[in-house]
Design a protein around this motif. Structure first.
Motif, short mmCIF file in Angstrom:
data_model
loop_
_atom_site.label_atom_id
_atom_site.label_comp_id
_atom_site.label_asym_id
_atom_site.label_seq_id
_atom_site.Cartn_x
_atom_site.Cartn_y
_atom_site.Cartn_z
N ILE A 7 1.05 2.24 -10.78
CA ILE A 7 1.08 2.39 -9.32
C ILE A 7 2.51 2.27 -8.81
O ILE A 7 2.97 3.07 -7.98
CB ILE A 7 0.17 1.34 -8.64
N LEU A 8 3.25 1.29 -9.31
CA LEU A 8 4.62 1.08 -8.85
C LEU A 8 5.54 2.23 -9.29
O LEU A 8 6.48 2.56 -8.58
CB LEU A 8 5.16 -0.24 -9.39
N GLU A 9 5.25 2.83 -10.43
CA GLU A 9 6.05 3.97 -10.88
C GLU A 9 5.82 5.18 -9.96
O GLU A 9 6.75 5.92 -9.64
CB GLU A 9 5.70 4.33 -12.32
N ASP A 10 4.58 5.38 -9.55
CA ASP A 10 4.24 6.53 -8.72
C ASP A 10 4.58 6.31 -7.25
O ASP A 10 4.91 7.27 -6.53
CB ASP A 10 2.74 6.84 -8.83
N LEU A 11 4.48 5.06 -6.78
CA LEU A 11 4.66 4.78 -5.36
C LEU A 11 5.33 3.40 -5.19
O LEU A 11 4.69 2.43 -4.80
CB LEU A 11 3.30 4.81 -4.64
N PRO A 12 6.61 3.32 -5.50
CA PRO A 12 7.29 2.01 -5.46
C PRO A 12 7.33 1.37 -4.09
O PRO A 12 7.49 0.15 -3.98
CB PRO A 12 8.70 2.32 -5.98
N ASP A 13 7.18 2.17 -3.02
CA ASP A 13 7.20 1.61 -1.67
C ASP A 13 5.80 1.43 -1.08
O ASP A 13 5.61 1.41 0.14
CB ASP A 13 8.05 2.47 -0.73
N VAL A 14 4.81 1.28 -1.95
CA VAL A 14 3.45 0.99 -1.49
C VAL A 14 3.44 -0.31 -0.70
O VAL A 14 4.16 -1.25 -1.02
CB VAL A 14 2.46 0.92 -2.68
N ASP A 15 2.63 -0.35 0.36
CA ASP A 15 2.52 -1.55 1.18
C ASP A 15 1.35 -2.43 0.78
O ASP A 15 1.48 -3.66 0.69
CB ASP A 15 2.38 -1.17 2.66
N THR A 16 0.18 -1.81 0.56
CA THR A 16 -1.04 -2.57 0.31
C THR A 16 -1.87 -1.89 -0.77
O THR A 16 -2.00 -0.67 -0.78
CB THR A 16 -1.89 -2.70 1.59
N ILE A 17 -2.43 -2.69 -1.68
CA ILE A 17 -3.29 -2.17 -2.74
C ILE A 17 -4.66 -2.84 -2.60
O ILE A 17 -4.75 -4.07 -2.56
CB ILE A 17 -2.70 -2.45 -4.13
N PHE A 18 -5.70 -2.03 -2.53
CA PHE A 18 -7.08 -2.50 -2.40
C PHE A 18 -7.78 -2.36 -3.74
O PHE A 18 -7.82 -1.26 -4.32
CB PHE A 18 -7.83 -1.71 -1.33
N ILE A 19 -8.36 -3.46 -4.22
CA ILE A 19 -8.89 -3.52 -5.59
C ILE A 19 -10.28 -4.14 -5.60
O ILE A 19 -10.49 -5.22 -5.02
CB ILE A 19 -7.96 -4.36 -6.49
N PRO A 20 -11.26 -3.51 -6.25
CA PRO A 20 -12.60 -4.12 -6.37
C PRO A 20 -12.53 -5.40 -7.20
O PRO A 20 -11.73 -5.52 -8.13
CB PRO A 20 -13.42 -3.06 -7.09
N ILE A 21 -13.41 -6.35 -6.87
CA ILE A 21 -13.51 -7.59 -7.65
C ILE A 21 -14.94 -7.81 -8.09
O ILE A 21 -15.86 -7.79 -7.27
CB ILE A 21 -13.08 -8.83 -6.84
#
Length: 329
Positions: free
Chosen positions: A172-186
């Motif tokens: 994710i960081l390689e593709d979009l290093p300036d991402v603000d928020t990541i939503f992840i299932p738990i």
């Protein structure tokens, strides 16, 4: 506010995730972020998808399973492995074990989806159906471990599993290093533990939001209590997120690295699953869209650039038909 948690020893670091990437890179897909114009317009901000529904075996689970199996010393592999799973971890372990020449026995619940059992068997694993929930399945799997002298592969509370899932964060960081928020299932927390550790170790200011089904939210309940709690039931269409309690490792990592946890109900999960298929032409299972459902719910503020991890795509036709019928009513 979440209560403070003082227990747990963290034995995993970003270096373990980089090592996991080295081990598994030749045997799993490197999924690319997909920008969704339609979902972005709907939410008024940029929405990207991490399509692990297109991963080998149909879910992210193969990353952790592959890392775990390949970490077993050669002299121990003859013992074989045993695991418990409602489906996606089962397939990940079975696939990885076959590739490494290791025999696998998988305990799956009495209600396991037929397509997931068939896929698990197709990779050469022996399937034992037992129990109604994760606690009962784990008990059976540990009994087989003892009786057959097999190595135990936990679906989420294992350092090698967590490190394998963390490779998603690096991508994710390689593709979009300036991402603000990541939503992840738990579910049990292996996925969010690995991703949050990877991301926060490199860019601490990125916001990590976990999303759970409202009727199966043991991590949220535990976090509010400040200690691991077991919930009474896990009644949700998202069958891959039915952990009655989080793990020691995953709970500790979530306490340290996860900023917020929210819930979505089954109607929101169904709507998001159908919306994803309709707008992006991607089929995901109910569990797989829970992160995106968190974005679409509007229950928490979004950043300028938001990523939803689409964690799995192993949706059988009966579930798909049920979801479409619910939406059309």
């Amino acid at each position: 506010m979440f209560a403070a948690y003082t227990g747990g020893v963290l034995l995993i670091s970003i270096s373990d995730i980089w090592e996991a990437r080295r081990k598994i890179t030749e045997n799993v897909w490197r999924t690319r972020l997909v920008f969704s114009r339609s979902l972005s317009e709907k939410m008024g901000t940029m929405v990207y998808l991490k399509p692990e529904n297109l991963q080998k075996t149909g879910s992210f689970k193969v990353r952790g399973a592959m890392n775990k199996i390949l970490s077993i010393p050669e002299k121990e592999r003859h013992r074989g492995v045993v695991a418990f799973s409602s489906g996606n971890h089962a397939q990940g372990v079975a696939f990885s074990a076959k590739l490494a020449g290791v025999s696998a026995t998988i305990v799956m619940p009495e209600w396991a989806a037929k397509n997931k059992m068939a896929a698990t068997r197709s990779y050469g694993a022996r399937v034992v159906q037992y129990g109604k929930n994760s606690v009962e399945m784990e008990s059976k799997a540990r009994a087989i471990m003892e009786s057959d002298n097999r190595l135990f592969v936990h679906p989420f509370d294992d350092e090698d599993i967590i490190a394998g899932q963390g490779t998603i964060g690096l991508e994710i960081l390689e593709d979009l290093p300036d991402v603000d928020t990541i939503f992840i299932p738990i579910g049990g927390g292996g996925l969010i533990s690995g991703i949050s550790l990877a991301v926060k170790s490199i860019y601490p200011k990125i916001r990590i939001v976990g999303v759970q089904p409202s009727n199966s939210c043991s991590m949220l309940v535990s976090r509010k209590a400040g200690k691991i709690n077991e919930i009474e039931s896990c009644d949700t269409i998202a069958d891959g997120l039915t952990a009655k309690r989080p793990g020691e490792n995953t709970f500790s990592l979530c306490e340290k690295y996860v900023d917020d946890i929210i819930t979505v109900n089954d109607d929101e999960i169904v709507e998001t699953m159908c919306l994803l298929l309709e707008r992006t032409k991607q089929l995901a299972e109910p569990s797989g869209v829970v992160g995106l459902a968190g974005i679409m719910s509007g229950r928490i503020g979004l950043g300028k650039k938001n990523v939803a991890v689409i964690s799995g795509g192993n949706c059988n036709f009966s579930v798909l038909a049920e979801c479409i019928m619910k939406r059309e009513k």
